[in-house]
Design a protein around this motif. Structure first.
Motif, mmCIF file in Angstrom:
data_model
loop_
_atom_site.group_PDB
_atom_site.id
_atom_site.type_symbol
_atom_site.label_atom_id
_atom_site.label_comp_id
_atom_site.label_asym_id
_atom_site.label_seq_id
_atom_site.Cartn_x
_atom_site.Cartn_y
_atom_site.Cartn_z
ATOM 1 N N VAL A 78 0.841 -1.199 0.000
ATOM 2 C CA VAL A 78 0.000 0.000 0.000
ATOM 3 C C VAL A 78 0.876 1.248 0.000
ATOM 4 O O VAL A 78 1.830 1.351 0.763
ATOM 5 C CB VAL A 78 -0.924 0.023 1.246
ATOM 6 C CG1 VAL A 78 -1.802 1.275 1.235
ATOM 7 C CG2 VAL A 78 -1.781 -1.233 1.304
ATOM 8 N N GLY A 79 0.551 2.201 -0.873
ATOM 9 C CA GLY A 79 1.186 3.510 -0.850
ATOM 10 C C GLY A 79 0.181 4.529 -0.341
ATOM 11 O O GLY A 79 -1.028 4.325 -0.458
ATOM 12 N N SER A 80 0.668 5.637 0.211
ATOM 13 C CA SER A 80 -0.275 6.605 0.771
ATOM 14 C C SER A 80 0.282 8.019 0.744
ATOM 15 O O SER A 80 1.500 8.225 0.766
ATOM 16 C CB SER A 80 -0.636 6.228 2.210
ATOM 17 O OG SER A 80 0.497 6.303 3.054
ATOM 18 N N LEU A 81 -0.629 8.951 0.695
ATOM 19 C CA LEU A 81 -0.318 10.368 0.838
ATOM 20 C C LEU A 81 -1.428 10.956 1.696
ATOM 21 O O LEU A 81 -2.546 11.170 1.227
ATOM 22 C CB LEU A 81 -0.258 11.066 -0.526
ATOM 23 C CG LEU A 81 -0.030 12.585 -0.522
ATOM 24 C CD1 LEU A 81 1.249 12.929 0.218
ATOM 25 C CD2 LEU A 81 0.021 13.119 -1.945
ATOM 26 N N ILE A 82 -1.148 11.178 2.965
ATOM 27 C CA ILE A 82 -2.137 11.645 3.915
ATOM 28 C C ILE A 82 -1.894 13.118 4.226
ATOM 29 O O ILE A 82 -0.776 13.506 4.563
ATOM 30 C CB ILE A 82 -2.097 10.825 5.220
ATOM 31 C CG1 ILE A 82 -2.290 9.331 4.921
ATOM 32 C CG2 ILE A 82 -3.146 11.311 6.206
ATOM 33 C CD1 ILE A 82 -3.630 8.978 4.296
ATOM 34 N N GLU A 83 -2.963 13.903 4.094
ATOM 35 C CA GLU A 83 -2.942 15.346 4.332
ATOM 36 C C GLU A 83 -1.987 16.027 3.344
ATOM 37 O O GLU A 83 -2.365 16.331 2.239
ATOM 38 C CB GLU A 83 -2.622 15.648 5.804
ATOM 39 C CG GLU A 83 -3.753 15.161 6.734
ATOM 40 C CD GLU A 83 -3.466 15.350 8.202
ATOM 41 O OE1 GLU A 83 -2.279 15.323 8.591
ATOM 42 O OE2 GLU A 83 -4.434 15.487 8.959
ATOM 43 N N SER A 84 -0.738 16.258 3.663
ATOM 44 C CA SER A 84 0.198 16.886 2.726
ATOM 45 C C SER A 84 1.510 16.122 2.751
ATOM 46 O O SER A 84 1.867 15.521 3.766
ATOM 47 C CB SER A 84 0.445 18.351 3.097
ATOM 48 O OG SER A 84 0.975 18.455 4.401
ATOM 49 N N PRO A 85 2.218 16.107 1.610
ATOM 50 C CA PRO A 85 3.462 15.331 1.557
ATOM 51 C C PRO A 85 4.532 15.910 2.469
ATOM 52 O O PRO A 85 4.732 17.129 2.535
ATOM 53 C CB PRO A 85 3.872 15.425 0.080
ATOM 54 C CG PRO A 85 3.193 16.646 -0.438
ATOM 55 C CD PRO A 85 1.908 16.752 0.324
ATOM 56 N N GLY A 86 5.237 15.033 3.194
ATOM 57 C CA GLY A 86 6.362 15.459 4.033
ATOM 58 C C GLY A 86 7.625 15.431 3.201
ATOM 59 O O GLY A 86 8.232 14.370 3.025
ATOM 60 N N GLN A 137 2.448 18.299 -4.687
ATOM 61 C CA GLN A 137 1.471 17.212 -4.614
ATOM 62 C C GLN A 137 1.828 16.091 -5.588
ATOM 63 O O GLN A 137 1.728 14.914 -5.276
ATOM 64 C CB GLN A 137 0.067 17.759 -4.899
ATOM 65 C CG GLN A 137 -1.072 16.936 -4.343
ATOM 66 C CD GLN A 137 -1.169 17.037 -2.826
ATOM 67 O OE1 GLN A 137 -0.276 17.532 -2.153
ATOM 68 N NE2 GLN A 137 -2.246 16.527 -2.279
ATOM 69 N N ARG A 138 2.276 16.472 -6.775
ATOM 70 C CA ARG A 138 2.687 15.459 -7.759
ATOM 71 C C ARG A 138 3.902 14.684 -7.266
ATOM 72 O O ARG A 138 3.998 13.467 -7.456
ATOM 73 C CB ARG A 138 2.976 16.128 -9.110
ATOM 74 C CG ARG A 138 1.707 16.467 -9.885
ATOM 75 C CD ARG A 138 2.036 16.974 -11.266
ATOM 76 N NE ARG A 138 2.403 18.379 -11.255
ATOM 77 C CZ ARG A 138 3.203 18.964 -12.142
ATOM 78 N NH1 ARG A 138 3.788 18.252 -13.095
ATOM 79 N NH2 ARG A 138 3.459 20.252 -12.086
ATOM 80 N N LEU A 139 4.841 15.388 -6.620
ATOM 81 C CA LEU A 139 6.007 14.701 -6.067
ATOM 82 C C LEU A 139 5.578 13.762 -4.947
ATOM 83 O O LEU A 139 6.100 12.643 -4.834
ATOM 84 C CB LEU A 139 7.028 15.723 -5.550
ATOM 85 C CG LEU A 139 8.294 15.147 -4.918
ATOM 86 C CD1 LEU A 139 9.016 14.210 -5.887
ATOM 87 C CD2 LEU A 139 9.229 16.274 -4.458
ATOM 88 N N GLY A 140 4.631 14.192 -4.127
ATOM 89 C CA GLY A 140 4.119 13.316 -3.068
ATOM 90 C C GLY A 140 3.511 12.044 -3.626
ATOM 91 O O GLY A 140 3.699 10.951 -3.068
ATOM 92 N N ILE A 141 2.800 12.162 -4.741
ATOM 93 C CA ILE A 141 2.215 10.972 -5.376
ATOM 94 C C ILE A 141 3.317 10.072 -5.914
ATOM 95 O O ILE A 141 3.262 8.842 -5.787
ATOM 96 C CB ILE A 141 1.240 11.388 -6.494
ATOM 97 C CG1 ILE A 141 0.008 12.072 -5.882
ATOM 98 C CG2 ILE A 141 0.816 10.175 -7.320
ATOM 99 C CD1 ILE A 141 -0.934 12.666 -6.906
ATOM 100 N N ALA A 142 4.352 10.669 -6.528
ATOM 101 C CA ALA A 142 5.464 9.877 -7.050
ATOM 102 C C ALA A 142 6.151 9.103 -5.925
ATOM 103 O O ALA A 142 6.501 7.925 -6.077
ATOM 104 C CB ALA A 142 6.467 10.783 -7.760
#
Length: 310
Positions: A78-86, A137-142
């Motif tokens: 599982v991958g995740s991005l919760i609230e905002s990317p750290g 946000q795109r980097l967080g998804i990557a």
């Protein structure tokens, strides 16, 4: 054919002291879904995702991933991005990816592939601190995609983005879902964004799951109405039954509402007029997804309940 679920929750409940934030949540997400988790701010969406990811402990209930009780092995898928990317704001996109790649044994090829997928392969030495919100946000998804997850959990991924940023994130989600077969569990309070990509919706309010509904079923429920104002609505109802076999017309406050395709409105008008009924107004409206959502959450004083896929 037996449906394959990647995520199910059973009676998931979370309490903070005397406050119940999640109340008996039963989610069912199938392999390949883009599942839109929709509800107002404060409905419990983020809390549900954190409990599912074991970032918060449940007060009651259970989580099942890929057909088995949740475990560290399951969470590795599982991958995740919760609230905002750290993110490391003093580093480049590539340097951020390399730091996070260590955690999941991702390769340099993986890093290049996902940076290219989210459109950040050409940002060079630009520091993340200088990125726009959409780029972050795109980097967080990557980063969430490192490790090639089968399920990706995204919490409000378009929150705060401009229209172009929203479109970019939508395009990425649809591409990954189609080309990589990744299942998505996406929360949002913006129904207009979710309806462009989701094939299933879970409606949540006050920590309770109101309904799970497929996009196809939602489309059927949000059909067109022909609305008529005329001289004698009671007689008009009888004419509609006799001439058009319309049994489901509703008369309220002197207005007749007929669930029907807009194409038949001209025939309905003609049929009423030739029967001696003077039509003063005739129009077409449609129940919007937003109206349906508000109805199900009780905002428009319409009953709500708990359901499964329909």
């Amino acid at each position: 054919m037996v449906e394959e679920f990647v995520l199910r929750t059973y009676g998931l409940t979370k309490k903070f002291g005397n406050k119940t934030v999640l109340n008996n949540l039963n989610l069912s997400i199938r392999k390949g879904d883009i599942y839109g988790f929709i509800g107002p701010n404060g409905a419990g969406k983020t809390t549900a995702m954190k409990v599912i990811l074991d970032l918060l402990s449940a007060s009651e209930g259970a989580v099942e991933l890929f057909g088995q009780p949740r475990s560290s092995g399951c969470l590795n898928r599982v991958g995740s991005l919760i609230e905002s990317p750290g993110l490391y704001t003093g580093c480049t996109a590539l340097e951020n990816m390399k730091r996070f790649a260590i955690l999941c044994d991702a390769t340099d090829d993986d890093i290049r592939f996902y940076l290219r997928m989210v459109g950040l392969e050409t940002v060079g030495n630009k520091k993340v601190g200088a990125f726009s919100l959409g780029m972050k946000q795109r980097l967080g998804i990557a980063i969430a995609l490192l490790g090639n997850p089968e399920l990706l959990i995204l919490d409000e991924p378009v929150n705060g983005l401009d229209p172009m940023g929203m479109r970019d994130v939508r395009d990425i989600i649809q591409f990954i879902n189609k080309e990589k077969g990744v299942t998505f569990f996406i929360s949002s309070h913006l129904l207009g964004e979710l309806e462009k990509i989701a094939n299933v919706y879970g409606i949540i309010n006050c920590g309770m799951l109101i309904e799970e509904v497929t996009a196809e079923a939602l489309e059927r429920r949000c059909g067109f109405n022909v609305v008529v104002k005329c001289s004698d609505p009671e007689i008009a109802l009888e004419v509609l039954k006799q001439k058009f076999s319309i049994e489901n017309a509703i008369l309220k406050n002197g207005v007749i509402t007929i669930p029907a395709d807009p194409a038949v409105s001209a025939k309905i008008n003609e049929g009423l007029v030739t029967s001696g009924i003077a039509v003063s107004e005739l129009g077409v409206n449609r129940i919007s997804y937003e109206d349906y959502l508000l109805n199900r959450m009780g905002t428009l004083n319409v009953g709500s309940g708990v359901g499964q896929y329909v």
